[in-house]
Scaffold this motif. Sequence first.
Motif, PDB file in Angstrom:
ATOM      1  N   PHE A   1      44.309  16.298  19.557  1.00 35.63           N
ATOM      2  CA  PHE A   1      43.199  15.558  20.781  1.00 35.63           C
ATOM      3  C   PHE A   1      42.295  14.816  20.602  1.00 35.63           C
ATOM      4  CE2 PHE A   1      39.812  17.905  23.501  1.00 35.63           C
ATOM      5  CZ  PHE A   1      40.551  17.711  24.770  1.00 35.63           C
ATOM      6  N   ARG A   2      41.649  15.384  19.613  1.00 34.21           N
ATOM      7  CA  ARG A   2      40.605  14.470  19.055  1.00 34.21           C
ATOM      8  C   ARG A   2      40.748  12.610  19.331  1.00 34.21           C
ATOM      9  NH1 ARG A   2      37.468  18.351  14.991  1.00 34.21           N
ATOM     10  NH2 ARG A   2      36.775  19.539  15.676  1.00 34.21           N
ATOM     11  N   ARG A   3      41.530  12.592  18.847  1.00 32.34           N
ATOM     12  CA  ARG A   3      42.105  10.797  18.545  1.00 32.34           C
ATOM     13  C   ARG A   3      42.533  10.510  19.659  1.00 32.34           C
ATOM     14  NH1 ARG A   3      46.029  10.540  12.634  1.00 32.34           N
ATOM     15  NH2 ARG A   3      46.467   8.173  13.932  1.00 32.34           N
ATOM     16  N   ALA A   4      43.410  11.695  20.784  1.00 30.91           N
ATOM     17  CA  ALA A   4      43.404  10.534  21.579  1.00 30.91           C
ATOM     18  C   ALA A   4      42.537  10.881  22.870  1.00 30.91           C
ATOM     19  CB  ALA A   4      44.576  11.985  22.929  1.00 30.91           C
ATOM     20  N   LEU A   5      41.720  11.688  22.344  1.00 25.54           N
ATOM     21  CA  LEU A   5      39.972  11.326  23.626  1.00 25.54           C
ATOM     22  C   LEU A   5      39.459  10.327  22.971  1.00 25.54           C
ATOM     23  CD1 LEU A   5      38.112  14.635  23.526  1.00 25.54           C
ATOM     24  CD2 LEU A   5      39.637  13.838  25.274  1.00 25.54           C
ATOM     25  N   SER A   6      39.561   9.855  21.361  1.00 22.79           N
ATOM     26  CA  SER A   6      38.734   8.560  20.870  1.00 22.79           C
ATOM     27  C   SER A   6      39.950   7.186  21.501  1.00 22.79           C
ATOM     28  CB  SER A   6      38.591   8.678  19.602  1.00 22.79           C
ATOM     29  OG  SER A   6      37.930   9.290  18.902  1.00 22.79           O
ATOM     30  N   HIS A   7      40.532   7.721  21.795  1.00 20.85           N
ATOM     31  CA  HIS A   7      41.395   6.273  22.073  1.00 20.85           C
ATOM     32  C   HIS A   7      41.321   5.933  23.779  1.00 20.85           C
ATOM     33  CE1 HIS A   7      45.845   3.886  22.775  1.00 20.85           C
ATOM     34  NE2 HIS A   7      45.767   4.788  23.859  1.00 20.85           N
ATOM     35  N   TYR A   8      41.495   7.080  24.218  1.00 20.54           N
ATOM     36  CA  TYR A   8      40.724   6.976  25.864  1.00 20.54           C
ATOM     37  C   TYR A   8      39.658   6.279  25.559  1.00 20.54           C
ATOM     38  CZ  TYR A   8      39.854   8.657  30.246  1.00 20.54           C
ATOM     39  OH  TYR A   8      39.276   8.956  31.988  1.00 20.54           O
ATOM     40  N   SER A   9      38.236   6.711  24.775  1.00 22.15           N
ATOM     41  CA  SER A   9      37.093   6.283  24.843  1.00 22.15           C
ATOM     42  C   SER A   9      37.194   4.704  24.745  1.00 22.15           C
ATOM     43  CB  SER A   9      36.173   7.693  24.090  1.00 22.15           C
ATOM     44  OG  SER A   9      35.041   6.558  23.581  1.00 22.15           O
ATOM     45  N   ARG A  10      38.319   4.688  23.639  1.00 18.09           N
ATOM     46  CA  ARG A  10      38.331   2.978  23.338  1.00 18.09           C
ATOM     47  C   ARG A  10      38.470   2.290  24.666  1.00 18.09           C
ATOM     48  NH1 ARG A  10      39.249   4.695  18.199  1.00 18.09           N
ATOM     49  NH2 ARG A  10      41.922   4.349  19.045  1.00 18.09           N
TER      50      ARG A  10
ATOM     51  N   CYS B   1      36.026  17.028  29.729  1.00 20.00           N
ATOM     52  CA  CYS B   1      36.566  17.573  27.998  1.00 20.00           C
ATOM     53  C   CYS B   1      34.446  17.878  27.147  1.00 20.00           C
ATOM     54  CB  CYS B   1      36.784  17.050  26.962  1.00 20.00           C
ATOM     55  SG  CYS B   1      38.783  16.505  27.919  1.00 20.00           S
ATOM     56  N   ILE B   2      33.959  16.660  28.337  1.00 27.40           N
ATOM     57  CA  ILE B   2      32.491  17.055  27.236  1.00 27.40           C
ATOM     58  C   ILE B   2      32.411  18.098  28.603  1.00 27.40           C
ATOM     59  CG2 ILE B   2      30.160  16.226  27.333  1.00 27.40           C
ATOM     60  CD1 ILE B   2      31.247  13.593  27.876  1.00 27.40           C
TER      61      ILE B   2
ATOM     62  N   GLU C   1      32.626  21.224  18.637  1.00 25.20           N
ATOM     63  CA  GLU C   1      31.843  19.521  17.634  1.00 25.20           C
ATOM     64  C   GLU C   1      32.441  18.434  17.161  1.00 25.20           C
ATOM     65  OE1 GLU C   1      28.582  17.084  16.785  1.00 25.20           O
ATOM     66  OE2 GLU C   1      28.448  19.505  18.010  1.00 25.20           O
ATOM     67  N   GLY C   2      33.429  18.519  17.117  1.00 28.89           N
ATOM     68  CA  GLY C   2      33.619  17.326  17.232  1.00 28.89           C
ATOM     69  C   GLY C   2      34.614  16.390  19.011  1.00 28.89           C
TER      70      GLY C   2
END
Length: 199
Positions: free
Chosen positions: A72-81, A121-122, A130-131
């Motif tokens: 989930f965290r990696r997917a969010l980081s991908h979405y953000s990038r 998500c925020i 926290e992640g």
Amino acid sequence: MSNTARQRSDQKTRSPGPGRPRTFDESAALEAALMVFWQKGYEATSLDDLTSAMGLSRSSFYAAFESKQALFRRALSHYSRNGLENLKDVAVSAKDDPVDAMMQALSNPQGGAKGCMLVNCITELAPHDEGVAEIGRRHLERIEEIFAEVLDPENPDAMRDRARALSSLAIGTLALRKAGYPADRIANTLKQVKVILPA
């Protein structure tokens, strides 16, 4: 997705498992996972939902992503990038009024009425994870930086407060969109920028 974002994220991940290693497109797998999380929510999404959408066996899933939370965290980081790359592309391509173009882009995300996945998500998960909170903070700070760079390329630091106000207004309209406000009312809200924050 912009060409730059696609080039950065179009990578292959080799996932070891029984027999021959399996190679898969990590970017496509993360996109598939995002869609499942977006549609069902984090808690309601099962491992079977994810592996089915991503085309992975359980062993390959755990080898590549370790856990549902880590994915989930990696997917969010991908979405953000990808979202930040797209926003920079909007700013560069809109020669006449890049600020207005960025405001429009932020207020009308890929998810439409569902809103922005990361902003959702925020507000829903960051207080307990926290992640997720850290990914959200970095994302919002980078949006402010892009606004500041557009407002004054020579001295963006002097524009940070104004940039924060602009991004806050644009992102705030996402709540209006999710509440079902008509598009014209949202557009009129964005037009108030020049009244609230005159140049």
